[in-house]
Motif scaffolding. Structure first.
Motif, PDB file in Angstrom:
ATOM      1  N   PHE A   5      -3.866  11.232  20.700  1.00  0.00           N
ATOM      2  CA  PHE A   5      -3.624  10.966  19.291  1.00  0.00           C
ATOM      3  C   PHE A   5      -2.978   9.593  19.156  1.00  0.00           C
ATOM      4  N   LEU A   6      -3.470   8.798  18.217  1.00  0.00           N
ATOM      5  CA  LEU A   6      -2.954   7.446  17.991  1.00  0.00           C
ATOM      6  C   LEU A   6      -2.611   7.291  16.515  1.00  0.00           C
ATOM      7  N   LEU A   7      -1.359   6.964  16.229  1.00  0.00           N
ATOM      8  CA  LEU A   7      -0.927   6.812  14.839  1.00  0.00           C
ATOM      9  C   LEU A   7      -0.793   5.333  14.503  1.00  0.00           C
ATOM     10  N   GLY A   8      -1.454   4.945  13.412  1.00  0.00           N
ATOM     11  CA  GLY A   8      -1.385   3.546  13.016  1.00  0.00           C
ATOM     12  C   GLY A   8      -2.258   3.258  11.818  1.00  0.00           C
ATOM     13  N   GLU A   9      -2.595   2.012  11.670  1.00  0.00           N
ATOM     14  CA  GLU A   9      -3.295   1.531  10.487  1.00  0.00           C
ATOM     15  C   GLU A   9      -4.611   0.874  10.870  1.00  0.00           C
ATOM     16  N   CYS A  10      -5.664   1.225  10.144  1.00  0.00           N
ATOM     17  CA  CYS A  10      -6.914   0.473  10.230  1.00  0.00           C
ATOM     18  C   CYS A  10      -7.053  -0.313   8.936  1.00  0.00           C
ATOM     19  N   MET A  11      -7.428  -1.583   9.063  1.00  0.00           N
ATOM     20  CA  MET A  11      -7.505  -2.468   7.910  1.00  0.00           C
ATOM     21  C   MET A  11      -8.912  -3.018   7.725  1.00  0.00           C
ATOM     22  N   ILE A  12      -9.159  -3.541   6.560  1.00  0.00           N
ATOM     23  CA  ILE A  12     -10.380  -4.300   6.291  1.00  0.00           C
ATOM     24  C   ILE A  12     -10.167  -5.687   6.889  1.00  0.00           C
ATOM     25  N   GLU A  13     -11.064  -6.106   7.759  1.00  0.00           N
ATOM     26  CA  GLU A  13     -10.947  -7.413   8.404  1.00  0.00           C
ATOM     27  C   GLU A  13     -11.976  -8.379   7.806  1.00  0.00           C
ATOM     28  N   LEU A  14     -11.519  -9.570   7.448  1.00  0.00           N
ATOM     29  CA  LEU A  14     -12.399 -10.641   6.993  1.00  0.00           C
ATOM     30  C   LEU A  14     -12.305 -11.789   7.989  1.00  0.00           C
ATOM     31  N   MET A  15     -13.420 -12.110   8.611  1.00  0.00           N
ATOM     32  CA  MET A  15     -13.467 -13.178   9.608  1.00  0.00           C
ATOM     33  C   MET A  15     -14.229 -14.367   9.036  1.00  0.00           C
ATOM     34  N   THR A  16     -13.591 -15.536   9.031  1.00  0.00           N
ATOM     35  CA  THR A  16     -14.252 -16.745   8.550  1.00  0.00           C
ATOM     36  C   THR A  16     -15.362 -17.147   9.509  1.00  0.00           C
ATOM     37  N   LYS A  23     -17.199 -12.641   7.266  1.00  0.00           N
ATOM     38  CA  LYS A  23     -17.813 -11.398   7.720  1.00  0.00           C
ATOM     39  C   LYS A  23     -16.790 -10.284   7.591  1.00  0.00           C
ATOM     40  N   GLN A  24     -17.225  -9.147   7.022  1.00  0.00           N
ATOM     41  CA  GLN A  24     -16.300  -8.026   6.824  1.00  0.00           C
ATOM     42  C   GLN A  24     -16.498  -6.972   7.897  1.00  0.00           C
ATOM     43  N   SER A  25     -15.379  -6.495   8.457  1.00  0.00           N
ATOM     44  CA  SER A  25     -15.417  -5.389   9.411  1.00  0.00           C
ATOM     45  C   SER A  25     -14.101  -4.628   9.287  1.00  0.00           C
ATOM     46  N   PHE A  26     -13.817  -3.758  10.243  1.00  0.00           N
ATOM     47  CA  PHE A  26     -12.581  -2.981  10.228  1.00  0.00           C
ATOM     48  C   PHE A  26     -11.850  -3.158  11.558  1.00  0.00           C
ATOM     49  N   ALA A  27     -10.513  -3.227  11.510  1.00  0.00           N
ATOM     50  CA  ALA A  27      -9.739  -3.396  12.731  1.00  0.00           C
ATOM     51  C   ALA A  27      -8.270  -3.082  12.451  1.00  0.00           C
ATOM     52  N   GLY A  28      -7.496  -3.073  13.497  1.00  0.00           N
ATOM     53  CA  GLY A  28      -6.063  -2.790  13.448  1.00  0.00           C
ATOM     54  C   GLY A  28      -5.633  -2.444  14.862  1.00  0.00           C
ATOM     55  N   ASP A  29      -4.431  -2.791  15.276  1.00  0.00           N
ATOM     56  CA  ASP A  29      -4.086  -2.701  16.693  1.00  0.00           C
ATOM     57  C   ASP A  29      -4.291  -1.307  17.278  1.00  0.00           C
ATOM     58  N   VAL A  30      -3.820  -0.273  16.583  1.00  0.00           N
ATOM     59  CA  VAL A  30      -3.961   1.096  17.095  1.00  0.00           C
ATOM     60  C   VAL A  30      -5.418   1.546  17.042  1.00  0.00           C
TER      61      VAL A  30
END
Length: 312
Positions: A5-16, A23-30
Protein backbone atom coordinates in the motif's frame (compact mmCIF):
# COMPACT_ATOMS: atom_id res chain seq x y z
CA UNK A 1 0.81 -12.68 -3.08
CA UNK A 2 2.53 -9.79 -1.31
CA UNK A 3 0.45 -6.65 -0.63
CA UNK A 4 1.91 -3.17 -0.94
CA UNK A 5 0.00 0.00 0.00
CA UNK A 6 1.34 3.44 -0.96
CA UNK A 7 -0.21 6.65 0.36
CA UNK A 8 0.33 9.85 -1.56
CA UNK A 9 -0.76 12.14 -4.32
CA UNK A 10 -1.10 11.70 -8.06
CA UNK A 11 -1.17 14.96 -10.00
CA UNK A 12 -1.90 16.19 -13.49
CA UNK A 13 1.49 16.68 -15.15
CA UNK A 14 2.09 19.23 -17.92
CA UNK A 15 5.40 18.83 -19.75
CA UNK A 16 6.62 21.61 -22.03
CA UNK A 17 7.40 20.17 -25.46
CA UNK A 18 7.84 23.41 -27.41
CA UNK A 19 7.45 27.14 -26.90
CA UNK A 20 3.64 26.95 -26.98
CA UNK A 21 2.82 23.24 -26.54
CA UNK A 22 2.51 21.03 -23.47
CA UNK A 23 1.91 17.29 -23.08
CA UNK A 24 -0.51 16.18 -20.37
CA UNK A 25 0.01 13.05 -18.27
CA UNK A 26 -0.23 11.95 -14.63
CA UNK A 27 2.55 11.63 -12.04
CA UNK A 28 3.53 12.09 -8.41
CA UNK A 29 6.36 10.64 -6.33
CA UNK A 30 4.35 7.89 -4.60
CA UNK A 31 2.36 7.09 -7.74
CA UNK A 32 5.57 6.85 -9.78
CA UNK A 33 6.98 4.45 -7.19
CA UNK A 34 3.83 2.32 -7.45
CA UNK A 35 4.02 2.18 -11.25
CA UNK A 36 7.64 1.04 -11.43
CA UNK A 37 7.12 -1.48 -8.64
CA UNK A 38 4.13 -3.06 -10.37
CA UNK A 39 5.69 -3.02 -13.83
CA UNK A 40 8.79 -4.81 -12.56
CA UNK A 41 7.15 -7.17 -10.07
CA UNK A 42 3.75 -8.07 -11.44
CA UNK A 43 3.14 -10.60 -8.68
CA UNK A 44 2.92 -7.87 -6.00
CA UNK A 45 -0.57 -6.54 -5.28
CA UNK A 46 0.02 -2.76 -5.44
CA UNK A 47 -2.67 -0.49 -4.00
CA UNK A 48 -2.61 3.32 -4.13
CA UNK A 49 -4.14 5.22 -1.20
CA UNK A 50 -5.22 8.68 -2.33
CA UNK A 51 -8.20 10.87 -3.17
CA UNK A 52 -9.35 12.38 -6.46
CA UNK A 53 -12.38 14.34 -7.66
CA UNK A 54 -15.28 13.64 -10.00
CA UNK A 55 -13.97 15.77 -12.87
CA UNK A 56 -12.84 14.33 -16.23
CA UNK A 57 -9.16 14.49 -15.23
CA UNK A 58 -9.92 12.41 -12.14
CA UNK A 59 -11.84 9.82 -14.13
CA UNK A 60 -8.99 9.56 -16.62
CA UNK A 61 -6.53 9.32 -13.73
CA UNK A 62 -8.40 6.39 -12.19
CA UNK A 63 -8.45 4.65 -15.56
CA UNK A 64 -4.71 5.21 -15.81
CA UNK A 65 -4.24 3.54 -12.43
CA UNK A 66 -6.19 0.54 -13.72
CA UNK A 67 -4.22 0.47 -16.97
CA UNK A 68 -1.06 0.18 -14.84
CA UNK A 69 -2.66 -2.64 -12.80
CA UNK A 70 -2.60 -0.54 -9.64
CA UNK A 71 -5.45 -1.28 -7.25
CA UNK A 72 -8.04 1.46 -6.68
CA UNK A 73 -9.95 0.07 -3.69
CA UNK A 74 -8.52 2.88 -1.56
CA UNK A 75 -8.71 5.65 -4.15
CA UNK A 76 -11.41 7.86 -2.65
CA UNK A 77 -13.62 10.42 -4.39
CA UNK A 78 -14.20 13.97 -3.23
CA UNK A 79 -17.40 15.82 -4.12
CA UNK A 80 -15.73 19.23 -4.04
CA UNK A 81 -12.00 18.81 -4.74
CA UNK A 82 -9.95 18.04 -7.85
CA UNK A 83 -6.42 16.69 -8.47
CA UNK A 84 -3.40 18.91 -8.07
CA UNK A 85 -1.53 20.06 -11.18
CA UNK A 86 2.09 20.87 -11.95
CA UNK A 87 4.14 21.91 -14.94
CA UNK A 88 7.70 20.79 -15.54
CA UNK A 89 10.52 22.47 -17.45
CA UNK A 90 13.87 20.88 -18.28
CA UNK A 91 17.24 22.53 -18.77
CA UNK A 92 19.93 21.33 -21.18
CA UNK A 93 21.27 18.88 -18.55
CA UNK A 94 17.93 17.16 -17.95
CA UNK A 95 17.47 18.87 -14.58
CA UNK A 96 13.94 19.94 -13.87
CA UNK A 97 12.05 22.84 -12.34
CA UNK A 98 8.40 22.82 -11.36
CA UNK A 99 5.39 25.08 -10.93
CA UNK A 100 2.56 23.69 -8.76
CA UNK A 101 -1.17 24.26 -8.31
CA UNK A 102 -2.30 21.92 -5.53
CA UNK A 103 -4.13 24.06 -2.94
CA UNK A 104 -7.49 22.52 -3.89
CA UNK A 105 -6.16 18.96 -4.30
CA UNK A 106 -8.44 16.16 -3.15
CA UNK A 107 -5.42 14.19 -1.90
CA UNK A 108 -4.95 16.71 0.90
CA UNK A 109 -8.12 15.33 2.49
CA UNK A 110 -7.33 11.63 2.13
CA UNK A 111 -7.42 11.01 5.89
CA UNK A 112 -11.08 12.07 5.99
CA UNK A 113 -11.86 8.89 4.07
CA UNK A 114 -9.84 6.48 6.21
CA UNK A 115 -11.79 4.91 9.05
CA UNK A 116 -11.49 1.65 10.99
CA UNK A 117 -12.59 -0.43 8.00
CA UNK A 118 -9.83 0.98 5.78
CA UNK A 119 -7.22 0.67 8.54
CA UNK A 120 -8.14 -3.00 8.89
CA UNK A 121 -7.57 -3.43 5.15
CA UNK A 122 -4.20 -1.68 5.35
CA UNK A 123 -3.24 -3.78 8.36
CA UNK A 124 -3.47 -6.90 6.21
CA UNK A 125 -0.69 -5.58 3.97
CA UNK A 126 2.97 -6.50 4.00
CA UNK A 127 4.36 -3.02 3.43
CA UNK A 128 3.11 0.58 3.74
CA UNK A 129 5.00 3.34 1.93
CA UNK A 130 4.74 7.11 2.23
CA UNK A 131 7.01 10.07 1.54
CA UNK A 132 7.82 13.52 2.82
CA UNK A 133 5.54 14.85 0.10
CA UNK A 134 2.75 12.58 1.36
CA UNK A 135 3.19 14.07 4.84
CA UNK A 136 3.29 17.64 3.58
CA UNK A 137 0.18 17.21 1.46
CA UNK A 138 -1.93 15.72 4.29
CA UNK A 139 -3.74 18.59 5.99
CA UNK A 140 -1.98 19.55 9.25
CA UNK A 141 -5.11 18.98 11.32
CA UNK A 142 -5.29 15.39 10.00
CA UNK A 143 -1.70 14.40 10.77
CA UNK A 144 -2.50 13.05 14.24
CA UNK A 145 -4.96 10.67 12.57
CA UNK A 146 -2.27 9.71 10.08
CA UNK A 147 0.24 8.84 12.81
CA UNK A 148 -2.39 6.93 14.76
CA UNK A 149 -3.01 4.87 11.63
CA UNK A 150 0.72 4.24 11.11
CA UNK A 151 1.04 3.10 14.73
CA UNK A 152 -1.78 0.62 14.22
CA UNK A 153 -0.25 -0.71 11.01
CA UNK A 154 3.15 -1.16 12.62
CA UNK A 155 1.56 -2.98 15.57
CA UNK A 156 -0.11 -5.32 13.06
CA UNK A 157 3.27 -6.28 11.60
CA UNK A 158 3.15 -4.11 8.48
CA UNK A 159 6.60 -2.95 7.38
CA UNK A 160 6.69 0.87 7.36
CA UNK A 161 8.77 2.51 4.61
CA UNK A 162 9.55 6.22 4.34
CA UNK A 163 11.32 8.35 1.75
CA UNK A 164 11.86 11.89 3.13
CA UNK A 165 11.68 13.53 -0.33
CA UNK A 166 11.89 17.00 1.21
CA UNK A 167 10.28 19.85 -0.72
CA UNK A 168 10.68 23.15 1.20
CA UNK A 169 7.81 24.96 -0.51
CA UNK A 170 5.30 22.38 0.81
CA UNK A 171 6.06 23.14 4.47
CA UNK A 172 5.29 26.21 6.55
CA UNK A 173 8.81 26.05 7.99
CA UNK A 174 11.81 23.70 8.19
CA UNK A 175 10.94 23.03 11.83
CA UNK A 176 7.49 21.78 10.84
CA UNK A 177 9.09 19.34 8.41
CA UNK A 178 11.68 18.23 10.98
CA UNK A 179 8.99 17.47 13.55
CA UNK A 180 7.06 15.31 11.09
CA UNK A 181 10.18 13.61 9.78
CA UNK A 182 11.24 12.68 13.31
CA UNK A 183 7.95 10.85 13.77
CA UNK A 184 8.55 9.09 10.46
CA UNK A 185 12.09 8.09 11.43
CA UNK A 186 10.78 6.53 14.65
CA UNK A 187 8.11 4.61 12.74
CA UNK A 188 10.16 3.47 9.74
CA UNK A 189 11.48 -0.05 9.35
CA UNK A 190 13.04 0.95 6.02
CA UNK A 191 14.26 4.45 5.14
CA UNK A 192 15.15 5.61 1.62
CA UNK A 193 16.60 9.12 1.95
CA UNK A 194 18.60 11.10 -0.56
CA UNK A 195 21.63 13.04 0.61
CA UNK A 196 20.17 16.13 -1.07
CA UNK A 197 17.12 15.88 1.26
CA UNK A 198 19.34 15.95 4.33
CA UNK A 199 21.58 18.67 2.96
CA UNK A 200 18.60 20.99 2.49
CA UNK A 201 16.91 20.27 5.82
CA UNK A 202 19.74 19.32 8.21
CA UNK A 203 22.90 20.67 6.49
CA UNK A 204 24.20 17.08 6.37
CA UNK A 205 25.92 16.34 3.06
CA UNK A 206 27.48 12.89 3.40
CA UNK A 207 26.38 9.34 4.18
CA UNK A 208 28.54 8.91 7.28
CA UNK A 209 26.99 11.89 9.04
CA UNK A 210 23.51 10.78 7.97
CA UNK A 211 24.11 7.36 9.49
CA UNK A 212 25.23 8.99 12.74
CA UNK A 213 22.23 11.31 12.79
CA UNK A 214 19.78 8.43 12.20
CA UNK A 215 21.41 5.91 14.56
CA UNK A 216 19.15 6.73 17.56
CA UNK A 217 16.04 5.80 15.57
CA UNK A 218 17.00 2.13 15.20
CA UNK A 219 16.02 1.86 11.52
CA UNK A 220 16.42 -1.72 10.32
CA UNK A 221 17.24 -1.01 6.66
CA UNK A 222 18.75 2.31 5.62
CA UNK A 223 19.30 2.94 1.90
CA UNK A 224 20.99 6.29 1.24
CA UNK A 225 20.80 7.59 -2.33
CA UNK A 226 23.77 9.78 -3.24
CA UNK A 227 22.55 11.01 -6.62
CA UNK A 228 24.45 9.62 -9.63
CA UNK A 229 27.47 8.56 -7.56
CA UNK A 230 26.56 5.76 -5.17
CA UNK A 231 24.08 4.14 -2.81
CA UNK A 232 25.09 3.44 0.79
CA UNK A 233 23.26 0.62 2.57
CA UNK A 234 23.11 -0.18 6.26
CA UNK A 235 21.11 -3.28 7.22
CA UNK A 236 21.03 -6.21 9.63
CA UNK A 237 23.15 -4.17 12.07
CA UNK A 238 26.14 -4.56 9.71
CA UNK A 239 28.73 -2.03 8.64
CA UNK A 240 27.70 0.40 5.87
CA UNK A 241 28.22 -0.90 2.32
CA UNK A 242 28.77 1.48 -0.60
CA UNK A 243 27.35 0.49 -3.98
CA UNK A 244 28.90 2.44 -6.86
CA UNK A 245 26.44 3.55 -9.52
CA UNK A 246 27.38 3.22 -13.18
CA UNK A 247 27.38 6.73 -14.72
CA UNK A 248 24.71 7.63 -17.27
CA UNK A 249 26.03 9.73 -20.15
CA UNK A 250 22.68 10.44 -21.85
CA UNK A 251 20.63 12.07 -19.09
CA UNK A 252 17.38 13.38 -20.57
CA UNK A 253 15.10 13.91 -17.54
CA UNK A 254 15.86 13.16 -13.88
CA UNK A 255 12.25 13.64 -12.75
CA UNK A 256 11.57 10.11 -11.52
CA UNK A 257 15.05 8.83 -10.71
CA UNK A 258 14.45 8.33 -7.01
CA UNK A 259 10.86 7.14 -7.46
CA UNK A 260 11.79 4.41 -9.94
CA UNK A 261 14.67 3.37 -7.67
CA UNK A 262 12.27 3.11 -4.73
CA UNK A 263 9.70 1.08 -6.62
CA UNK A 264 12.12 -1.49 -7.99
CA UNK A 265 14.09 -1.74 -4.76
CA UNK A 266 11.00 -2.30 -2.63
CA UNK A 267 9.52 -4.79 -5.08
CA UNK A 268 12.78 -6.72 -5.03
CA UNK A 269 12.91 -6.76 -1.25
CA UNK A 270 9.30 -7.93 -1.04
CA UNK A 271 10.28 -10.81 -3.30
CA UNK A 272 13.13 -11.86 -1.03
CA UNK A 273 15.95 -10.45 -3.14
CA UNK A 274 19.04 -9.54 -1.08
CA UNK A 275 19.64 -5.87 -0.29
CA UNK A 276 22.65 -5.30 -2.56
CA UNK A 277 21.04 -7.18 -5.45
CA UNK A 278 17.91 -5.09 -4.97
CA UNK A 279 20.02 -1.91 -5.10
CA UNK A 280 21.64 -3.12 -8.31
CA UNK A 281 18.24 -3.70 -9.96
CA UNK A 282 16.92 -0.37 -8.71
CA UNK A 283 19.98 1.56 -9.89
CA UNK A 284 19.78 0.03 -13.36
CA UNK A 285 16.09 0.88 -13.55
CA UNK A 286 16.64 4.49 -12.46
CA UNK A 287 19.43 4.81 -15.04
CA UNK A 288 17.03 3.67 -17.75
CA UNK A 289 14.24 5.99 -16.62
CA UNK A 290 16.36 9.16 -16.62
CA UNK A 291 17.20 8.59 -20.28
CA UNK A 292 13.56 9.31 -21.16
CA UNK A 293 11.29 12.34 -20.84
CA UNK A 294 8.60 12.47 -18.20
CA UNK A 295 8.11 10.77 -14.86
CA UNK A 296 6.56 7.62 -16.35
CA UNK A 297 8.42 5.95 -19.21
CA UNK A 298 6.40 4.41 -22.04
CA UNK A 299 5.06 1.09 -20.76
CA UNK A 300 6.21 -1.01 -23.70
CA UNK A 301 9.73 0.43 -23.57
CA UNK A 302 10.05 -0.09 -19.84
CA UNK A 303 8.67 -3.63 -19.97
CA UNK A 304 11.19 -4.51 -22.69
CA UNK A 305 13.95 -3.12 -20.50
CA UNK A 306 12.74 -4.94 -17.37
CA UNK A 307 13.06 -8.27 -19.21
CA UNK A 308 16.83 -7.70 -19.20
CA UNK A 309 16.88 -7.64 -15.40
CA UNK A 310 17.52 -10.73 -13.32
CA UNK A 311 14.59 -10.68 -10.90
CA UNK A 312 15.23 -13.91 -9.03
Amino acid sequence: MKNMFLLGECMIELMTTSSNTMKQSFAGDVFNTAVYLKRTFADVNVQLVTAVGKDPFSLNMIQYFKDENIGTDLVFTSDTKIPGLYSIQLDEHGERSFTYWRENAAARQVMQHIQSEQIAQLSAGDMFFFSGISLAVVEPQARNDFWSMVKQLKASGVQIVFDPNYRPRLWQSPNEAKAQFELAFHAADTLLPGIDDFEQLYAINNAADMIGFLAPFGIGELIIKNGPESVVALFNQSEPVEFKVKPVTNVVDTTSAGDSFNGVHLGARMNGIAVLDAIDLASKSAAFVIQHKGAIVDKVEFNQFSKTLSLS
